[in-house]
Design a protein around this motif. Structure first.
Motif, mmCIF file in Angstrom:
data_model
loop_
_atom_site.group_PDB
_atom_site.id
_atom_site.type_symbol
_atom_site.label_atom_id
_atom_site.label_comp_id
_atom_site.label_asym_id
_atom_site.label_seq_id
_atom_site.Cartn_x
_atom_site.Cartn_y
_atom_site.Cartn_z
ATOM 1 N N MET A 78 42.605 34.919 -6.110
ATOM 2 C CA MET A 78 43.609 34.081 -6.774
ATOM 3 C C MET A 78 45.013 34.354 -6.259
ATOM 4 S SD MET A 78 41.833 34.489 -10.492
ATOM 5 C CE MET A 78 40.089 34.061 -10.661
ATOM 6 N N TYR A 79 45.332 35.622 -5.995
ATOM 7 C CA TYR A 79 46.657 35.946 -5.457
ATOM 8 C C TYR A 79 46.854 35.362 -4.065
ATOM 9 C CZ TYR A 79 47.740 39.285 -9.196
ATOM 10 O OH TYR A 79 48.015 39.865 -10.401
ATOM 11 N N VAL A 80 45.824 35.418 -3.248
ATOM 12 C CA VAL A 80 45.929 34.866 -1.898
ATOM 13 C C VAL A 80 46.199 33.365 -1.952
ATOM 14 C CG1 VAL A 80 44.649 34.382 0.224
ATOM 15 C CG2 VAL A 80 44.517 36.654 -0.815
ATOM 16 N N VAL A 81 45.466 32.654 -2.800
ATOM 17 C CA VAL A 81 45.651 31.198 -2.929
ATOM 18 C C VAL A 81 47.050 30.877 -3.450
ATOM 19 C CG1 VAL A 81 44.868 29.119 -4.128
ATOM 20 C CG2 VAL A 81 43.197 30.758 -3.233
ATOM 21 N N ALA A 82 47.502 31.612 -4.472
ATOM 22 C CA ALA A 82 48.826 31.362 -5.052
ATOM 23 C C ALA A 82 49.930 31.612 -4.038
ATOM 24 C CB ALA A 82 49.031 32.239 -6.287
ATOM 25 N N ALA A 83 49.823 32.703 -3.282
ATOM 26 C CA ALA A 83 50.844 33.018 -2.280
ATOM 27 C C ALA A 83 50.936 31.920 -1.231
ATOM 28 C CB ALA A 83 50.530 34.364 -1.616
ATOM 29 N N ALA A 84 49.786 31.443 -0.766
ATOM 30 C CA ALA A 84 49.780 30.388 0.254
ATOM 31 C C ALA A 84 50.392 29.095 -0.281
ATOM 32 C CB ALA A 84 48.349 30.139 0.726
ATOM 33 N N ALA A 85 50.050 28.724 -1.516
ATOM 34 C CA ALA A 85 50.553 27.471 -2.093
ATOM 35 C C ALA A 85 52.066 27.516 -2.286
ATOM 36 C CB ALA A 85 49.856 27.197 -3.419
ATOM 37 N N LEU A 86 52.583 28.616 -2.833
ATOM 38 C CA LEU A 86 54.018 28.722 -3.070
ATOM 39 C C LEU A 86 54.805 28.779 -1.763
ATOM 40 C CD1 LEU A 86 54.123 31.225 -6.083
ATOM 41 C CD2 LEU A 86 54.487 28.756 -6.136
ATOM 42 N N ALA A 87 54.252 29.486 -0.785
ATOM 43 C CA ALA A 87 54.940 29.576 0.508
ATOM 44 C C ALA A 87 55.045 28.202 1.160
ATOM 45 C CB ALA A 87 54.202 30.540 1.431
ATOM 46 N N MET A 88 53.971 27.435 1.141
ATOM 47 C CA MET A 88 54.003 26.092 1.732
ATOM 48 C C MET A 88 54.923 25.161 0.957
ATOM 49 S SD MET A 88 50.134 25.343 3.129
ATOM 50 C CE MET A 88 49.257 25.820 1.629
ATOM 51 N N ALA A 89 54.908 25.262 -0.382
ATOM 52 C CA ALA A 89 55.766 24.402 -1.198
ATOM 53 C C ALA A 89 57.242 24.682 -0.948
ATOM 54 C CB ALA A 89 55.446 24.594 -2.682
ATOM 55 N N SER A 90 57.566 25.895 -0.540
ATOM 56 C CA SER A 90 58.969 26.256 -0.328
ATOM 57 C C SER A 90 59.604 25.479 0.828
ATOM 58 C CB SER A 90 59.099 27.760 -0.056
ATOM 59 O OG SER A 90 58.636 28.094 1.243
ATOM 60 N N PHE A 91 58.784 24.905 1.713
ATOM 61 C CA PHE A 91 59.317 24.194 2.875
ATOM 62 C C PHE A 91 59.589 22.716 2.598
ATOM 63 C CE2 PHE A 91 57.462 27.968 4.757
ATOM 64 C CZ PHE A 91 58.437 28.333 5.663
ATOM 65 N N HIS A 92 59.711 22.357 1.338
ATOM 66 C CA HIS A 92 60.103 21.023 0.883
ATOM 67 C C HIS A 92 59.266 19.926 1.552
ATOM 68 C CE1 HIS A 92 62.747 18.151 -1.115
ATOM 69 N NE2 HIS A 92 62.724 17.435 0.000
ATOM 70 N N MET A 93 58.156 19.619 0.931
ATOM 71 C CA MET A 93 57.277 18.568 1.435
ATOM 72 C C MET A 93 58.002 17.214 1.492
ATOM 73 S SD MET A 93 54.421 20.103 2.088
ATOM 74 C CE MET A 93 55.475 21.440 2.665
ATOM 75 N N PRO A 94 57.633 16.350 2.435
ATOM 76 C CA PRO A 94 58.314 15.054 2.580
ATOM 77 C C PRO A 94 58.194 14.160 1.348
ATOM 78 C CG PRO A 94 57.012 15.560 4.528
ATOM 79 C CD PRO A 94 56.651 16.582 3.495
ATOM 80 N N GLN A 95 57.075 14.261 0.620
ATOM 81 C CA GLN A 95 56.840 13.419 -0.546
ATOM 82 C C GLN A 95 56.595 14.284 -1.782
ATOM 83 O OE1 GLN A 95 57.067 10.081 -0.469
ATOM 84 N NE2 GLN A 95 57.484 10.085 1.741
ATOM 85 N N ALA A 96 56.982 13.748 -2.927
ATOM 86 C CA ALA A 96 56.823 14.506 -4.171
ATOM 87 C C ALA A 96 55.362 14.810 -4.467
ATOM 88 C CB ALA A 96 57.454 13.731 -5.333
ATOM 89 N N TRP A 97 54.455 13.867 -4.146
ATOM 90 C CA TRP A 97 53.042 14.092 -4.458
ATOM 91 C C TRP A 97 52.468 15.241 -3.625
ATOM 92 C CZ3 TRP A 97 49.307 13.868 -0.744
ATOM 93 C CH2 TRP A 97 49.578 13.141 0.421
ATOM 94 N N MET A 98 53.004 15.446 -2.440
ATOM 95 C CA MET A 98 52.555 16.563 -1.609
ATOM 96 C C MET A 98 52.959 17.895 -2.243
ATOM 97 S SD MET A 98 53.536 15.191 2.195
ATOM 98 C CE MET A 98 52.944 13.613 2.817
ATOM 99 N N ALA A 99 54.186 17.942 -2.734
ATOM 100 C CA ALA A 99 54.639 19.150 -3.428
ATOM 101 C C ALA A 99 53.804 19.387 -4.682
ATOM 102 C CB ALA A 99 56.121 19.028 -3.783
ATOM 103 N N LEU A 100 53.509 18.298 -5.408
ATOM 104 C CA LEU A 100 52.702 18.415 -6.616
ATOM 105 C C LEU A 100 51.329 18.999 -6.290
ATOM 106 C CD1 LEU A 100 52.136 17.925 -9.602
ATOM 107 C CD2 LEU A 100 51.466 15.586 -9.016
ATOM 108 N N ALA A 101 50.714 18.529 -5.205
ATOM 109 C CA ALA A 101 49.395 19.033 -4.829
ATOM 110 C C ALA A 101 49.433 20.537 -4.590
ATOM 111 C CB ALA A 101 48.898 18.310 -3.581
ATOM 112 N N LEU A 102 50.480 21.014 -3.929
ATOM 113 C CA LEU A 102 50.600 22.448 -3.685
ATOM 114 C C LEU A 102 50.822 23.223 -4.977
ATOM 115 C CD1 LEU A 102 52.769 22.435 -0.430
ATOM 116 C CD2 LEU A 102 50.357 23.102 -0.641
ATOM 117 N N PHE A 103 51.666 22.683 -5.864
ATOM 118 C CA PHE A 103 51.917 23.374 -7.129
ATOM 119 C C PHE A 103 50.671 23.373 -8.016
ATOM 120 C CE2 PHE A 103 56.546 22.535 -6.308
ATOM 121 C CZ PHE A 103 56.904 23.873 -6.235
ATOM 122 N N VAL A 104 49.885 22.302 -7.970
ATOM 123 C CA VAL A 104 48.628 22.286 -8.726
ATOM 124 C C VAL A 104 47.703 23.379 -8.211
ATOM 125 C CG1 VAL A 104 46.503 20.978 -9.124
ATOM 126 C CG2 VAL A 104 48.707 19.874 -9.452
#
Length: 404
Positions: free
Chosen positions: A282-308
């Motif tokens: 779970m920690y590995v998945v959370a770290a990867a998702a937050l790190a990718m979300a930090s790079f400001h996805m082009p669309q809001a739904w992409m950011a939402l997918a990472l935060f989910v």
């Protein structure tokens, strides 16, 4: 994942009452997050003030969890929860009647809402004391799934605030709290044969045990990430993607729903494969998702997918941590729930406030998200360091009936 013997163990009315009490308490605990855009617009807050506004209830709730942990062992979880619920209801009604007109008054309201957040240290021992070790993960997962109340805040608070004003939403929130209080009074019961109450020195002595600090850190990451994002995402989506408060609330609700729904799954999975293995994944998945979300996805739904994805991992991690805590500290479950819960709230305070200040100082949320992703990686390293000792001491076969 739940076998039929689980339903024969424990006390189902108490478990359900603990969940409902916790659920409604969490709804109001994070309420300033979904209302934050409207409050900030009316009172002219900057990004740093927005971050602090949503972070203060998390800090207040964190500190008060220790108080509740002590009270639970002294006067019992049911009485402790009743007192806290009455305080929150009176605070909401007072804010609605008198109004909230300044940054200082918003922070004062946040302190009162923190009492609702401290319900964590009541609901979990209330349920835990009824169930044997092999069912701790699922029992505490069900009780702890009350963090789903954050979904209701995100879904309904912004729309109600636009229709009736955000101050009136504070008064409306007291109604479901009163209903939950009534159910709690009627159906919840303290378990028989509670642990003997301890003196203050004995409580502080728990802090001399290294395992207590590990649990506090692990929960600061899992629950800190969950609560910090639940409080901040409405403002995040409004600020970074220009979504209206209502739509931003819907996006937040989707992420929060994912994280809260799977808390029992995390506990049950930890019962099956062991809490250490479950947490590592779970920690590995959370770290990867937050790190990718930090790079400001082009669309809001992409950011939402990472935060989910991140919230799914963090939510399951919440359940997994509390599959382990009662095994290591069964006789100190009240104070340990308070201490671990406190650091979880502090983690949320840190994330929410750091996101606000990151935005104000750098114009981006990236720095705040990346640092929290690094903390998740540190948690994986910590689990790797201590897992052999845990599995050969208090988690050894013959010592514990549950897997760690």
């Amino acid at each position: 994942m739940i076998d039929k013997d689980f339903f024969k163990a424990g006390h189902a009315p108490t478990l359900i009452s603990a969940f409902f009490y916790f659920d409604m308490s969490f709804m109001v605990w994070v309420m300033l997050g979904p209302l934050g855009v409207l409050i900030a617009n009316d009172l002219h807050f900057d990004a740093g003030q927005k971050g602090l506004m949503v972070a203060i209830p998390l800090l207040s709730g964190a500190l008060l969890r220790v108080v509740n942990g002590v009270l639970v062992d002294r006067i019992g979880p049911k009485t402790t929860g009743l007192i806290g619920q009455v305080i929150v209801i009176l605070g909401l009604v007072s804010a609605w009647h008198l109004g909230v007109h300044s940054f200082g008054q918003v922070l004062a309201l946040g302190v009162v809402l923190g009492v609702a957040g401290s319900s964590f240290a009541v609901a979990l021992p209330l349920a835990s004391r009824w169930y044997p070790p092999q069912y701790q993960g699922i029992a505490l997962g069900i009780a702890g799934a009350g963090n789903s109340g954050t979904v209701f805040a995100a879904l309904f608070a912004p729309g109600l605030a636009i229709a009736y004003g955000w101050v009136n939403v504070l008064g409306l929130a007291a109604i479901p709290l009163a209903i939950a209080l009534l159910v709690y009074i009627v159906f919840a019961k303290d378990a028989p044969n509670p642990p003997k109450a301890k003196g203050l020195i004995e409580y502080l002595s728990v802090l001399r045990i290294g395992d207590a600090w590990w649990f506090m850190f692990f929960y600061a990451v899992t629950f800190g990430g969950f609560s910090g994002l639940a409080s901040s995402l409405t403002i995040y989506f409004n600020s970074d993607y220009g979504l209206s408060p209502v739509v931003a609330g819907y996006f937040t609700a989707a992420a929060v729903f994912a994280g809260s729904l799977v808390r029992p799954v995390g506990g049950a999975l930890a019962d099956r494969i062991g809490g250490i293995r479950a947490l590592t994944i779970m920690y590995v998945v959370a770290a990867a998702a937050l790190a990718m979300a930090s790079f400001h996805m082009p669309q809001a739904w992409m950011a939402l997918a990472l935060f989910v994805g991140g919230m799914l991992a963090l939510g399951m991690g919440n359940g997994a941590v509390f599959q382990l805590v009662p095994q290591r500290f069964r006789n100190e479950i009240g104070v340990m729930t308070g201490l671990v819960g406190m650091t979880g709230g502090i983690g949320g305070f840190y994330l929410a406030s750091s996101l606000g200040y990151s935005k104000q100082l750098t114009g981006s949320y990236q720095f705040g998200l990346l640092i929290f992703a690094v903390l998740a990686v540190v948690a994986v390293v910590g689990l790797t360091v201590i897992k052999k000792r845990w599995r050969t001491t208090w988690g050894a076969v013959g010592v514990s009936m549950a897997k760690i």
